[in-house]
Design a protein around this motif. Structure first.
Motif, mmCIF file in Angstrom:
data_model
loop_
_atom_site.group_PDB
_atom_site.id
_atom_site.type_symbol
_atom_site.label_atom_id
_atom_site.label_comp_id
_atom_site.label_asym_id
_atom_site.label_seq_id
_atom_site.Cartn_x
_atom_site.Cartn_y
_atom_site.Cartn_z
ATOM 1 N N SER A 6 0.968 -1.314 0.010
ATOM 2 C CA SER A 6 0.064 0.107 0.074
ATOM 3 C C SER A 6 0.746 1.250 -0.005
ATOM 4 O O SER A 6 2.017 1.363 0.472
ATOM 5 N N PRO A 7 0.174 2.246 -0.558
ATOM 6 C CA PRO A 7 1.293 3.745 -0.634
ATOM 7 C C PRO A 7 1.512 4.132 0.708
ATOM 8 O O PRO A 7 2.757 4.543 0.959
ATOM 9 N N SER A 8 0.672 3.850 1.770
ATOM 10 C CA SER A 8 1.373 4.504 3.061
ATOM 11 C C SER A 8 2.372 3.310 3.698
ATOM 12 O O SER A 8 3.308 3.883 4.294
ATOM 13 N N ILE A 9 2.311 2.185 3.211
ATOM 14 C CA ILE A 9 3.696 1.380 3.768
ATOM 15 C C ILE A 9 5.012 1.699 2.848
ATOM 16 O O ILE A 9 6.017 1.809 3.369
ATOM 17 N N THR A 10 4.654 1.659 1.481
ATOM 18 C CA THR A 10 5.796 2.131 0.539
ATOM 19 C C THR A 10 6.617 3.419 0.712
ATOM 20 O O THR A 10 7.583 3.595 0.504
ATOM 21 N N HIS A 11 5.929 4.276 1.419
ATOM 22 C CA HIS A 11 6.383 5.966 1.431
ATOM 23 C C HIS A 11 6.682 6.063 3.252
ATOM 24 O O HIS A 11 7.092 6.995 3.431
ATOM 25 N N SER A 12 6.754 4.959 3.886
ATOM 26 C CA SER A 12 6.972 4.960 5.330
ATOM 27 C C SER A 12 8.385 4.803 5.623
ATOM 28 O O SER A 12 9.252 4.440 4.639
ATOM 29 N N ASP A 13 8.705 5.567 6.542
ATOM 30 C CA ASP A 13 10.302 5.343 7.035
ATOM 31 C C ASP A 13 10.806 3.868 7.211
ATOM 32 O O ASP A 13 11.997 3.909 6.583
ATOM 33 N N GLU A 14 10.006 3.007 7.590
ATOM 34 C CA GLU A 14 10.520 1.804 7.457
ATOM 35 C C GLU A 14 10.787 1.165 6.317
ATOM 36 O O GLU A 14 11.540 0.472 6.232
ATOM 37 N N TYR A 15 9.910 1.247 5.505
ATOM 38 C CA TYR A 15 10.215 0.952 4.017
ATOM 39 C C TYR A 15 11.365 1.403 3.378
ATOM 40 O O TYR A 15 12.052 0.591 2.908
ATOM 41 N N ARG A 16 11.526 2.755 3.665
ATOM 42 C CA ARG A 16 12.667 3.339 3.092
ATOM 43 C C ARG A 16 13.951 2.874 3.659
ATOM 44 O O ARG A 16 14.867 2.511 3.032
ATOM 45 N N LEU A 17 13.832 2.686 4.757
ATOM 46 C CA LEU A 17 15.086 1.974 5.707
ATOM 47 C C LEU A 17 15.329 0.533 5.237
ATOM 48 O O LEU A 17 16.455 0.322 4.807
ATOM 49 N N LEU A 18 14.281 -0.175 5.178
ATOM 50 C CA LEU A 18 14.314 -1.422 4.458
ATOM 51 C C LEU A 18 15.085 -1.583 3.159
ATOM 52 O O LEU A 18 15.911 -2.115 2.817
ATOM 53 N N GLU A 19 14.698 -0.657 2.229
ATOM 54 C CA GLU A 19 15.130 -0.338 0.859
ATOM 55 C C GLU A 19 16.830 -0.213 0.870
ATOM 56 O O GLU A 19 17.891 -0.588 0.441
ATOM 57 N N THR A 20 17.340 0.692 1.887
ATOM 58 C CA THR A 20 18.644 0.992 2.003
ATOM 59 C C THR A 20 19.214 0.153 2.816
ATOM 60 O O THR A 20 20.279 -0.422 2.153
ATOM 61 N N TYR A 21 18.627 -0.700 3.729
ATOM 62 C CA TYR A 21 19.311 -1.968 3.992
ATOM 63 C C TYR A 21 19.492 -3.015 3.004
ATOM 64 O O TYR A 21 20.851 -3.509 3.049
ATOM 65 N N SER A 46 19.418 7.451 1.161
ATOM 66 C CA SER A 46 20.755 6.904 1.792
ATOM 67 C C SER A 46 21.118 7.799 2.997
ATOM 68 O O SER A 46 21.806 7.550 4.075
ATOM 69 N N GLU A 47 21.291 8.993 2.449
ATOM 70 C CA GLU A 47 21.626 10.227 3.568
ATOM 71 C C GLU A 47 21.066 9.872 4.911
ATOM 72 O O GLU A 47 21.628 10.144 5.909
ATOM 73 N N VAL A 52 21.734 4.152 10.082
ATOM 74 C CA VAL A 52 20.993 3.247 10.690
ATOM 75 C C VAL A 52 21.221 1.985 10.062
ATOM 76 O O VAL A 52 21.490 0.982 10.811
ATOM 77 N N ALA A 53 21.075 2.027 8.645
ATOM 78 C CA ALA A 53 21.195 0.726 8.026
ATOM 79 C C ALA A 53 22.725 0.028 8.192
ATOM 80 O O ALA A 53 22.837 -1.227 8.323
ATOM 81 N N GLU A 54 23.473 0.894 8.323
ATOM 82 C CA GLU A 54 24.953 0.430 8.603
ATOM 83 C C GLU A 54 24.854 -0.243 9.909
ATOM 84 O O GLU A 54 25.605 -1.147 10.166
ATOM 85 N N LYS A 55 24.667 0.501 10.917
ATOM 86 C CA LYS A 55 24.504 -0.254 12.332
ATOM 87 C C LYS A 55 23.634 -1.441 12.404
ATOM 88 O O LYS A 55 24.150 -2.470 13.113
ATOM 89 N N LEU A 56 22.603 -1.424 11.794
ATOM 90 C CA LEU A 56 21.804 -2.892 11.573
ATOM 91 C C LEU A 56 22.505 -3.725 11.101
ATOM 92 O O LEU A 56 22.668 -5.077 11.609
ATOM 93 N N THR A 57 23.190 -3.671 10.051
ATOM 94 C CA THR A 57 24.271 -4.512 9.470
ATOM 95 C C THR A 57 25.343 -4.939 10.274
ATOM 96 O O THR A 57 25.465 -6.249 10.319
#
Length: 196
Positions: A6-21, A46-47, A52-57
């Motif tokens: 859904s658009p609310s999911i794909t535009h969420s911080d969580e989704y975008r952070l998942l993309e970066t991760y 990415s900026e 956060v993605a680096e720390k999760l990794t």
């Protein structure tokens, strides 16, 4: 529109952070691909999410995925156990292992839903982080959610955005309140020490 997309999911911080991760977890195989990954990371923020993605990794790569056994109480225990074990030990050949197991492959292709994703992710986290520590190891639980999403998304079974939508939903349901309580994604992962 597919479940988890859904658009609310794909535009969420969580989704975008998942993309970066997920971009950080992909091996770059050529200079051309590296350039594509760089521009893709720029598009996905990415900026904003890179640290956060680096720390999760780093959390996942710190030896978190040692084989600790598995406890589940799911109806699909056998399938979930098998998948958890494959995901914990996964490498480049995960896709091949799943494709060789026709029963598992068929099950995944026909039943990957948010409910199944939720059961699998919960079982994965419980297999790695002991129950008595789960309330204290939010960083690890969150990192494992990102890793499960990344590994499932890398399989050639379903569109990556569907799996990432499930991951974003799971994060929102289970961890977003905790993240907000600790000042947002960047502040919650400001240092390597666990925030209690």
């Amino acid at each position: 529109m597919m479940e988890g997309d859904s658009p609310s999911i794909t535009h969420s911080d969580e989704y975008r952070l998942l993309e970066t991760y997920c971009q950080k977890r992909k091996p770059s195989t050529s200079p051309r691909r590296s350039l594509c990954m760089y521009s893709r990371e720029a598009q996905t923020g990415s900026e904003k999410y890179g640290n956060v993605a680096e720390k999760l990794t780093r959390i996942v790569d710190s030896g978190l995925l040692a084989d600790n056994g598995l406890e589940t109480d799911s109806v699909n225990t056998d399938v979930i156990e098998k998948l958890v074990e494959l995901l914990k030990k996964s490498g480049d050949d995960l896709n091949e292992k799943i494709k060789k197991d026709h029963e598992l492959l068929g099950y995944l292709q026909s039943t990957l839903s948010y409910d199944f994703f939720e059961k699998l992710t919960t079982a994965f986290i419980k297999s790695v982080v002991p129950g008595f520590l789960q309330s204290r190891n939010k960083h690890e639980e969150i990192a494992l959610t990102f890793e499960v999403t990344s590994r499932l998304g890398a399989l050639d079974l379903h569109p990556m955005n569907r799996v990432m939508g499930f991951g974003a939903q799971y994060l929102q349901k289970n961890f977003t309140p905790w993240v907000k309580q600790h000042g947002g994604w960047e502040k919650a992962f400001d240092d390597n020490d666990e925030v209690h």
